[in-house]
Scaffold this active site. Structure first.
Site, PDB file in Angstrom:
ATOM      1  N   GLY C  47       0.823  -1.198   0.000  1.00 24.30           N
ATOM      2  CA  GLY C  47       0.000   0.000   0.000  1.00 24.30           C
ATOM      3  C   GLY C  47       0.857   1.248   0.000  1.00 24.30           C
ATOM      4  O   GLY C  47       0.354   2.354  -0.153  1.00 24.30           O
ATOM      5  N   GLN C  48       2.169   1.065   0.149  1.00 21.37           N
ATOM      6  CA  GLN C  48       3.047   2.240   0.180  1.00 21.37           C
ATOM      7  C   GLN C  48       3.255   2.809  -1.212  1.00 21.37           C
ATOM      8  O   GLN C  48       3.715   3.937  -1.363  1.00 21.37           O
ATOM      9  CB  GLN C  48       4.390   1.885   0.836  1.00 21.37           C
ATOM     10  CG  GLN C  48       5.414   1.198  -0.067  1.00 21.37           C
ATOM     11  CD  GLN C  48       5.205  -0.293  -0.231  1.00 21.37           C
ATOM     12  OE1 GLN C  48       4.098  -0.786  -0.125  1.00 21.37           O
ATOM     13  NE2 GLN C  48       6.263  -1.009  -0.519  1.00 21.37           N
ATOM     14  N   ALA C  87      11.828  -1.904   6.873  1.00 15.39           N
ATOM     15  CA  ALA C  87      13.012  -1.083   7.144  1.00 15.39           C
ATOM     16  C   ALA C  87      13.121   0.115   6.184  1.00 15.39           C
ATOM     17  O   ALA C  87      14.232   0.558   5.884  1.00 15.39           O
ATOM     18  CB  ALA C  87      14.293  -1.932   7.101  1.00 15.39           C
ATOM     19  N   SER C  88      11.999   0.608   5.716  1.00 13.96           N
ATOM     20  CA  SER C  88      11.982   1.774   4.813  1.00 13.96           C
ATOM     21  C   SER C  88      12.991   1.594   3.685  1.00 13.96           C
ATOM     22  O   SER C  88      13.711   2.511   3.312  1.00 13.96           O
ATOM     23  CB  SER C  88      12.295   3.061   5.595  1.00 13.96           C
ATOM     24  OG  SER C  88      11.298   3.305   6.547  1.00 13.96           O
ATOM     25  N   THR C  91      12.152   1.802  -1.653  1.00 13.62           N
ATOM     26  CA  THR C  91      12.491   2.877  -2.587  1.00 13.62           C
ATOM     27  C   THR C  91      14.005   2.913  -2.800  1.00 13.62           C
ATOM     28  O   THR C  91      14.483   3.009  -3.936  1.00 13.62           O
ATOM     29  CB  THR C  91      11.996   4.236  -2.045  1.00 13.62           C
ATOM     30  OG1 THR C  91      10.571   4.231  -2.051  1.00 13.62           O
ATOM     31  CG2 THR C  91      12.494   5.391  -2.906  1.00 13.62           C
ATOM     32  N   LYS C 288      15.652   8.934   0.289  1.00 17.58           N
ATOM     33  CA  LYS C 288      15.775   8.171   1.526  1.00 17.58           C
ATOM     34  C   LYS C 288      14.407   7.551   1.811  1.00 17.58           C
ATOM     35  O   LYS C 288      13.419   7.910   1.175  1.00 17.58           O
ATOM     36  CB  LYS C 288      16.152   9.096   2.685  1.00 17.58           C
ATOM     37  CG  LYS C 288      17.436   9.905   2.473  1.00 17.58           C
ATOM     38  CD  LYS C 288      17.600  10.965   3.569  1.00 17.58           C
ATOM     39  CE  LYS C 288      18.930  11.710   3.408  1.00 17.58           C
ATOM     40  NZ  LYS C 288      19.062  12.778   4.444  1.00 17.58           N
ATOM     41  N   GLU C 292       8.392   4.517   7.372  1.00 15.56           N
ATOM     42  CA  GLU C 292       8.171   4.219   8.785  1.00 15.56           C
ATOM     43  C   GLU C 292       8.222   5.472   9.651  1.00 15.56           C
ATOM     44  O   GLU C 292       7.484   5.609  10.616  1.00 15.56           O
ATOM     45  CB  GLU C 292       9.249   3.250   9.267  1.00 15.56           C
ATOM     46  CG  GLU C 292       9.204   1.918   8.563  1.00 15.56           C
ATOM     47  CD  GLU C 292      10.374   1.054   8.982  1.00 15.56           C
ATOM     48  OE1 GLU C 292      10.198   0.277   9.913  1.00 15.56           O
ATOM     49  OE2 GLU C 292      11.460   1.161   8.375  1.00 15.56           O
TER      50      GLU C 292
END
Lengths: 454, 165, 337
Positions: C47-48, C87-88, C91, C288, C292
């Site tokens: 969903g991100q 952990a982001s 991307t 970056k 989260e």
């Protein structure tokens, strides 16, 4: 839409792009609003079996006997799985990155370490039949004292709930993870003020609207397709194959479209049971958490207890920071040994403190294992750090923006874990936020930059 | 108890299905009718993801035994698109970026549509109340509220005949 | 008894990528006969908005329209490895893998176009909409579709590319804790404005004002979604959520959304946010991870605002009305002579 401040870091952000920086509409939004997006459970299979778990009623107990006869008699029950059916019943999910040892059973054997621990899995034609049968599994327990508090768990003399003989994860022979730089004790003696406070959180559930689940489907040639809402397709494939003793090539994971995760779908919990069921029955098997299971049995964000002791100079510089972190891993490791290191790596937060000591314990208790969640290892630490900063600012009569700016890390500083800071921007976000609310900053604070110390 | 035949219209189409006693409407829609746009988020009536319209009223299909909808007119998210044209609410959800994972979206749209069908120019408070039984974990609700209000604003600009379509 | 208002601040940083690294992701890209590009991954969209972000990165590197990009994920039979969505990292990791793969595919595309146009590939540029043009020569160009057709049926070339990104694993020194845990750090500062009802202990968050530094906003609309949704989750963590309301006591655990409390549509604050970009040296176009982090800064900002409003210092999450009332009672008791 949030505006990009183009007059900050102007030179660094220069560049001309065609696709980057565009507010391109979400590619899957059209299928979301029409109901056409296919999540794992939207694949409908005939002859599907539903798996429902019979779970421990106690926080800590020995299992004396499991009587399946009443459960087996429920109409529609096709098969009941016990630990004897699981080829490699003991596993640990971080085996793939070398954080061992195997310490969690897929299905309980002679004991349970938390309320809700899975004991046997019912496979039935309908979910209702599987639930009815699961409720009819009779387990005879011998209850043991439960350790539910992290401080108690690490006290000498508290009985070890784990077979390795202690209630903490062991890092290379050490009972906790440690980071230090400088001389914290000497700096405390020099400090004009000491601030020591403890912070606490409680477990938090990811609560995605789609609960964790998977469907395993037998395919020609002895393969199995796993339709899963895992957050990590290969991680799930590899761990499931290891547990099932299945050649990796015999598993295929199909997913990628998930109804919210937030870290809760990184554990590999439902998939091995679904595949095992498919292996033993030759039928597709669905295993998905009920909402109640998602809330009480699926791993939450760990509760953390964090004590911060700061030594502060009269002018507001934090010259020493000692942080003690207790991460409540619950009964099994899952991702908590990793998260504990991440929590330690994050300290002392986005501030440059010359003398730092960090001690972080990954503590086992008799509760639902905790695991990854959005901001893993950092979220609760930030709560502790930033409430602590507020306390210091108030006690010293300092502006809370300016105290943070004074201590903010900048490029070229050394972090506690001895990596040099680059790409810092704490100063600038504080300046921008202050500007946003019209909070006045001193000329020195307005002139500060993350790029150099002046 | 034996299975029984239940008749209803689903998105304008006549259905007559053999249904096991006690089977939930959400399961019948998804598994027997292929209408998988309706989601099962909790099975306890606490999340709203399974919201459908029964005779024009928003109801939770996870709490409804399918026998009870005999003779009813059911509309699911699949029936909101008319003649391959998105409903103003769907357009507004796109324009306001009101979806993320998308799992709550169908329920949200069905709850909002039930509101707009009877009150085409609701207050913000009325929108909030209409959505208060639906859980979203991604968006923080604000874009969804904005989308429903934007859809209402679009409806207000339309001639009455078009709005009724 | 009164409704008291207060304001609190918090500033945070957040690491991008799996702690200590060692978390690779891969991408494969190939052109279809008609000049569309398929990006094959095994990465997961929770969903991100992974598909959208990866489409934009692919289009940027290849110099084509986003509409010509198809993201095919996640089937482990066809998609190359991805460590996962957490952990982001997606991307950053997957974006970098795509840049590597798309750069390789772009080279073949321009080689073929150069042969068709009888110019050196260095003299070509893409216009971002589907044409490859000769620099400085208006009108001399070939469509990406024609180049792809020529590659397939005339030159026997595959316009494709392989990409991987790996931050090599850092092994901490267990004596000192020395380590290289992160790829880069994103930043946020949030100011919370709250109103505390001293009779009921109820806290209402009125406004969250934030500044986020995220390297590069690949898609500002999706950044906004993370900000609004993440801020909501932070507020929810601060005031409402837990599976064990009397932790460490295991009693009274909620099993549904009626017992597991979260703010509903009636409880949301006003949001105000600005974005700063300090591109990282190792992220795709400097990006970056923001996914989260957005939930983190609101929590202490709200806790500090509650203290500012009413003098109740609560160090124990979630800050329920019961805890507010108890803290107010304790503060009143302590203030007595």
């Amino acid at each position: 839409m949030a505006r990009i401040l183009e007059d900050v870091f102007t030179a660094e952000r220069a560049g001309s792009f065609q696709a980057i920086g565009r507010a391109l509409p979400r590619i899957d939004a059209h299928s979301h609003v029409t109901g056409a997006t296919r999540y794992y459970a939207d694949r409908i299979f005939p002859n599907l079996l539903h798996a429902v778990m019979a779970r421990s009623e106690h926080h800590h107990a020995l299992i004396r006997h499991v009587d399946l006869s009443a459960a087996q008699a429920v109409k529609g029950v096709a098969r009941i799985l016990t630990h004897k059916d699981v080829p490699n019943n003991w596993y640990t999910i971080l085996k793939l990155i070398g954080l061992g040892p195997d310490e969690e059973p897929v299905l309980a054997e002679d004991r349970v370490l938390y309320r809700g621990e899975p004991i046997v899995a019912i496979l039935a034609d309908t979910e209702a039949a599987a639930r009815e049968a699961a409720a009819k599994v009779k387990v005879e327990y011998e209850e043991l004292p439960a350790v539910l508090d992290v401080e108690t768990a690490i006290l000498p003399g508290t009985p070890a709930i784990k077979p390795h003989g202690s209630n903490v994860f062991v890092y290379e022979g050490r009972d906790h993870f440690h980071v230090h730089c400088g001389d914290t004790e000497a700096a405390f003696r020099e400090a004009d003020h000491i601030f020591e406070h403890s912070y606490q959180s409680s477990p938090i559930e990811h609560a995605p609207v789609e609960t964790t689940g998977a469907i395993a489907v037998p395919e020609p040639g002895g393969r199995y397709t796993l339709h899963s809402n895992t957050q990590a397709a290969f991680f799930t494939l590899d761990n499931a194959a290891l547990i099932l003793g299945l050649p990796f090539r015999q598993l295929r994971v199909v997913g990628g479209t998930v109804g919210g995760g937030f870290g809760g779908k990184v554990d590999v919990i439902v998939e091995p049971i679904a595949v095992l069921g498919a292996m033993l029955t030759g039928r597709p098997v669905k295993y998905s958490f009920s909402r109640g299971e998602e809330m009480q049995v699926s791993s939450p964000r760990a509760a953390e207890r964090i004590r911060i002791k700061d030594g502060v100079a009269a002018d507001g510089r934090i010259i020493a920071r000692d942080v003690r972190i207790l991460v409540d891993a619950g009964a099994y490791s899952r991702h908590s040994p990793y998260g504990t290191i991440k929590a330690a790596a994050h300290m002392p937060g986005p501030y440059t403190v010359p003398n730092v000591t960090i001690n972080a314990w990954c503590v086992y208790t008799n509760r639902t294992p905790s695991s990854a969640m959005r901001g893993f290892g950092v979220t609760i630490g930030d709560f502790a750090l930033e409430v602590q900063m507020d306390r210091i600012a108030r006690e010293l009569g300092r502006d809370p923006f300016e105290l943070r700016l004074q201590n903010a890390y900048r490029d070229g500083d050394l972090k506690a874990h001895r990596k040099t800071v680059e790409g810092a921007a704490l100063v600038e976000v504080i300046q921008a936020a202050a500007e946003r609310i019209g909070h006045p900053l001193s000329p020195e604070c307005r002139a500060m930059s993350s790029c150099q110390r002046t | 108890m034996k299975s029984s035949y239940v008749s209803f219209t689903l998105n304008g189409e006549e259905k007559e299905l053999l249904i096991e006693p006690g089977r939930r409407l959400v399961d019948v829609l998804r598994e027997q009718c292929g209408a998988t746009g309706t989601k099962n988020g909790c099975g306890q009536g606490s999340c709203g993801a399974c919201t459908v319209h029964i005779d024009g009223v928003a109801m939770l299909s996870c709490l409804l035994p399918a026998e009870l909808v005999d003779g009813s007119e059911i509309v699911t998210i699949e029936g909101v698109v008319r003649n391959r044209v998105l409903h103003v609410l769907q357009e507004a959800f796109l324009a306001q970026a009101a979806t993320q994972c998308g799992f709550c979206t169908a329920g949200m749209i069905m709850a909002a549509k039930a509101l707009l069908d009877c009150d085409p120019s609701p207050s913000r408070q009325a929108v909030i109340e209409a959505l208060s039984g639906n859980v979203c974990r991604c968006t923080g609700y604000e874009p969804i509220i904005a989308a429903v209000l934007a859809a209402a604003a679009t409806l207000a600009k339309r001639p009455a005949a078009a709005a009724a379509a | 008894m009164a409704k008291l208002r207060g304001r609190g601040i918090a500033a945070v940083n957040y690491p991008t990528g799996m702690n200590l690294g060692g978390d690779p992701s891969q991408a494969l890209i190939h052109a279809t006969t008609t000049g569309n590009f398929v990006v094959t991954l095994s990465s997961v969209d929770l969903g991100q908005g992974l598909r959208t972000i990866m489409t934009q990165i692919t289009a940027e590197v290849l110099g084509i329209a986003p509409e010509a990009v198809m993201i095919d994920t996640a089937d482990t039979d066809t998609g190359p490895h991805c460590m996962g969505t957490f952990a982001s990292r997606t991307t950053h990791r997957v974006g970098n893998a795509i840049i590597m793969a798309a750069t390789e595919a772009r080279k073949v595309l321009l080689d073929v176009a150069g042969e068709e146009l009888e110019v050196a590939p260095e003299d070509l540029e893409t216009d971002g909409t589907g044409r490859i043009v000769v620099k400085g020569v208006p009108g001399k160009s070939i469509s990406v579709q024609d180049a792809a057709l020529a590659a397939h049926f005339k030159h026997g070339r595959t316009i494709s590319g392989r990409g991987i990104y790996l931050k090599p694993r850092s092994y901490p020194d267990f004596e000192t804790g020395a380590m290289d845990p992160d790829s880069c750090q994103a930043h946020a500062c949030t100011i919370a404005e709250v109103e505390v009802d001293t009779e009921t202990g109820d806290v209402r968050v009125l406004k969250l004002i934030s500044a986020y530094e995220i390297g590069r906003a690949i898609n500002p609309m999706m950044v906004e979604q993370q900000i609004v949704g993440g801020s909501w989750m932070g507020m929810s963590h601060a005031l409402y959520e837990t599976t064990e309301p009397y932790y460490p006591n295991r009693a009274h655990g909620p099993v549904d959304f009626l017992g597991y409390l979260m703010p509903g549509p009636a409880d949301i604050p006003e949001y105000d946010a600005v974005i700063l970009e300090r591109p990282s040296t190792n992220g795709p176009f400097g990006a970056k991870g923001i996914g989260e982090m957005t939930a983190n800064s609101p929590i202490p900002a709200i806790a500090n605002a509650i203290f500012d409003a009413c003098g109740a210092r609560i160090d124990d999450l979630p800050i329920t009305p019961e805890k507010v009332l108890r803290a107010l009672d304790a503060a009143a008791l302590a203030a007595q002579p």
